[in-house]
Write a protein that holds these residues in place. Structure first.
Motif, mmCIF file in Angstrom:
data_model
loop_
_atom_site.group_PDB
_atom_site.id
_atom_site.type_symbol
_atom_site.label_atom_id
_atom_site.label_comp_id
_atom_site.label_asym_id
_atom_site.label_seq_id
_atom_site.Cartn_x
_atom_site.Cartn_y
_atom_site.Cartn_z
ATOM 1 N N PRO A 42 0.819 -1.223 0.000
ATOM 2 C CA PRO A 42 0.000 0.000 0.000
ATOM 3 C C PRO A 42 0.852 1.272 0.000
ATOM 4 O O PRO A 42 2.045 1.229 0.328
ATOM 5 C CB PRO A 42 -0.801 -0.118 1.294
ATOM 6 N N THR A 43 0.227 2.367 -0.400
ATOM 7 C CA THR A 43 0.930 3.663 -0.402
ATOM 8 C C THR A 43 0.280 4.595 0.627
ATOM 9 O O THR A 43 -0.811 4.317 1.122
ATOM 10 C CB THR A 43 0.840 4.330 -1.791
ATOM 11 N N CYS A 44 0.969 5.686 0.867
ATOM 12 C CA CYS A 44 0.398 6.663 1.807
ATOM 13 C C CYS A 44 -0.706 7.466 1.128
ATOM 14 O O CYS A 44 -0.688 7.643 -0.089
ATOM 15 C CB CYS A 44 1.476 7.634 2.270
ATOM 16 N N SER A 74 -2.987 10.712 -0.010
ATOM 17 C CA SER A 74 -2.518 11.902 -0.728
ATOM 18 C C SER A 74 -2.083 13.040 0.194
ATOM 19 O O SER A 74 -1.177 13.772 -0.132
ATOM 20 C CB SER A 74 -3.604 12.384 -1.673
ATOM 21 N N ILE A 75 -2.715 13.190 1.338
ATOM 22 C CA ILE A 75 -2.377 14.318 2.209
ATOM 23 C C ILE A 75 -1.209 13.951 3.128
ATOM 24 O O ILE A 75 -0.290 14.719 3.296
ATOM 25 C CB ILE A 75 -3.583 14.738 3.084
ATOM 26 N N GLU A 85 1.234 12.023 2.744
ATOM 27 C CA GLU A 85 2.572 11.903 2.146
ATOM 28 C C GLU A 85 3.338 13.220 2.210
ATOM 29 O O GLU A 85 4.552 13.235 2.231
ATOM 30 C CB GLU A 85 2.471 11.392 0.712
ATOM 31 N N ASN A 96 2.870 15.369 4.678
ATOM 32 C CA ASN A 96 3.054 15.698 6.096
ATOM 33 C C ASN A 96 4.144 14.823 6.733
ATOM 34 O O ASN A 96 4.390 14.897 7.921
ATOM 35 C CB ASN A 96 1.753 15.486 6.874
ATOM 36 N N THR A 148 -2.663 7.396 6.818
ATOM 37 C CA THR A 148 -3.638 6.585 6.076
ATOM 38 C C THR A 148 -2.947 5.859 4.928
ATOM 39 O O THR A 148 -2.126 6.442 4.221
ATOM 40 C CB THR A 148 -4.758 7.476 5.479
ATOM 41 N N LYS A 149 -3.283 4.567 4.803
ATOM 42 C CA LYS A 149 -2.655 3.778 3.728
ATOM 43 C C LYS A 149 -3.683 3.490 2.646
ATOM 44 O O LYS A 149 -4.796 3.082 2.941
ATOM 45 C CB LYS A 149 -2.077 2.485 4.304
ATOM 46 N N GLU A 150 -3.245 3.741 1.412
ATOM 47 C CA GLU A 150 -4.141 3.542 0.272
ATOM 48 C C GLU A 150 -3.739 2.294 -0.506
ATOM 49 O O GLU A 150 -2.578 1.893 -0.498
ATOM 50 C CB GLU A 150 -4.041 4.743 -0.676
ATOM 51 N N PHE A 151 -4.715 1.742 -1.214
ATOM 52 C CA PHE A 151 -4.453 0.613 -2.103
ATOM 53 C C PHE A 151 -3.550 1.103 -3.243
ATOM 54 O O PHE A 151 -3.765 2.179 -3.785
ATOM 55 C CB PHE A 151 -5.775 0.093 -2.657
#
Lengths: 112, 248
Positions: free
Chosen positions: A55-57, A59-60, A62, A64, A69-72
């Motif tokens: 997963p990626t971080c 949008s906000i 990343e 900071n 929050t981790k995104e697919f």
């Protein structure tokens, strides 16, 4: 003139689903092509699994520097899907070429 | 007094599509430059920023393709691509909820799923697929075009509010603001297409009505002519009958 009016004049409608399904069902697959389809299905699911595994971080977060929050991983999944499509086309094309060569050899045998 | 319709730029699909293109370009460039400025590693840029921008890039391809003649010809196929893109996006946002449950992930999932249903019900309307699969019976079809648009506006504004609470930097605030404007403009584009389809349907209906009234008037005229002919043909017969009685 409205953009949609311009589009309405030239746009092409979808082919009928019945015709497409009849055309697809009439096409018989050989070994290579079956292998290509199975491989594509496997790689397609692997793409979803990899997107979930890495997963990626959000949008906000990343910007900071804290990954709250981790995104697919959509990009990784699309990348794997693109690669699997290339592999599928490669094996499917080989199968198609073999089928064409078989037809040619049959016709040549008939001529003899 | 003839009333001239004042068309604002919000009612022009061409301007809206240009605005969406510009917004996407600004979002992509801004997020890339901010990522480089904030000294993120190459891996982080590749992993996070490209992932963030991939959907915008694909939507950008859609809008740029619409500016060409080939894109206009294959408009339905481009719409299918957009529907599939938002279907995948809504599935991935559902997986994001499973990975890290938060208000942001929940609202982005709601936004993506409503966008997907909106696109599905507007772009498939009046196509072969719509008739073949009898999509007019779908329960989502009962929701009007305006309602869909306002649902997306409300969801994007609430997502913006939640994101603004979480953000600490000015760049992030700017990005979040641009994203929500993009969602509203994109849904406006879909809304205008839905409006265009409705107007087309009304035009077709009114032209059919005109034809029908024309036919009725013609039939009435023919009927009047026939009635007159019948009256004319009956009158001399009566005279002849009276004459014959007089002779007797």
């Amino acid at each position: 003139m409205n953009m949609f009016d311009e589009i309405e004049k030239v746009k092409k409608d979808f082919p009928k689903f019945k015709n497409v399904s009849q055309e697809v069902s009439s096409y018989s697959l050989n070994g290579y092509q079956r292998f290509a389809v199975v491989l594509y299905i496997i790689l397609f699911s692997i793409g979803i699994i990899l997107g979930n595994l890495f997963p990626t971080c959000g949008s906000i977060s990343e910007f900071n520097s804290n990954c709250s929050t981790k995104e697919f991983n959509f990009a990784l999944m699309v990348l794997v899907w693109g690669g699997s499509l290339l592999v599928f086309v490669f094996f499917f094309a080989i199968g198609h070429i073999i089928e064409l060569l078989k037809d040619i050899s049959k016709k040549l045998e008939k001529l003899k | 007094m003839e009333k001239k319709e004042k068309n604002s730029w919000l009612d022009n699909p061409s301007i809206i599509s240009n605005v969406v293109i510009v917004l996407i370009l600004i979002i992509i460039i801004l997020s890339q430059s901010v990522a480089i400025k904030s000294n993120l590693s190459t891996y982080a840029i590749l992993n996070n920023v490209i992932n963030h921008n991939s959907i915008y890039l694909l939507v950008l391809i859609y809008f740029l393709a619409l500016k060409t003649n080939i894109g206009k010809k294959y408009f339905n196929y481009l719409n299918l691509f957009l529907i599939i893109l938002y279907l995948i996006n809504s599935v991935t946002s559902f997986l994001t909820i499973l990975q890290s449950f938060s208000l942001v992930s929940l609202f982005s999932f709601a936004l993506n799923i409503s966008l997907f249903t909106y696109l599905f019900h507007i772009f498939f309307k009046k196509t072969g697929v719509w008739k073949e699969f009898k999509l007019e019976k779908s329960p989502f079809n009962d929701i009007s075009n305006d309602s869909y648009f306002y649902i997306i506006v409300v969801l994007s504004v609430s997502l913006l509010a939640i994101n603004l609470i979480e953000t600490t930097t000015i760049n992030a605030v700017l990005l979040v603001l641009l994203e929500s404007i993009y969602y509203i403009m994109f849904s406006r584009y879909v809304y205008l297409y839905g409006l265009f389809l409705n107007k087309k349907h009304i035009k077709e209906f009114s032209s059919m009505k005109d034809i029908a009234t024309g036919i009725i008037e013609d039939v009435k005229e023919v009927k009047e002519d026939i009635d007159e002919d019948i009256k004319k043909s009956k009158k001399p017969k009566k005279k002849k009958a009276s004459k014959s009685r007089g002779d007797k």
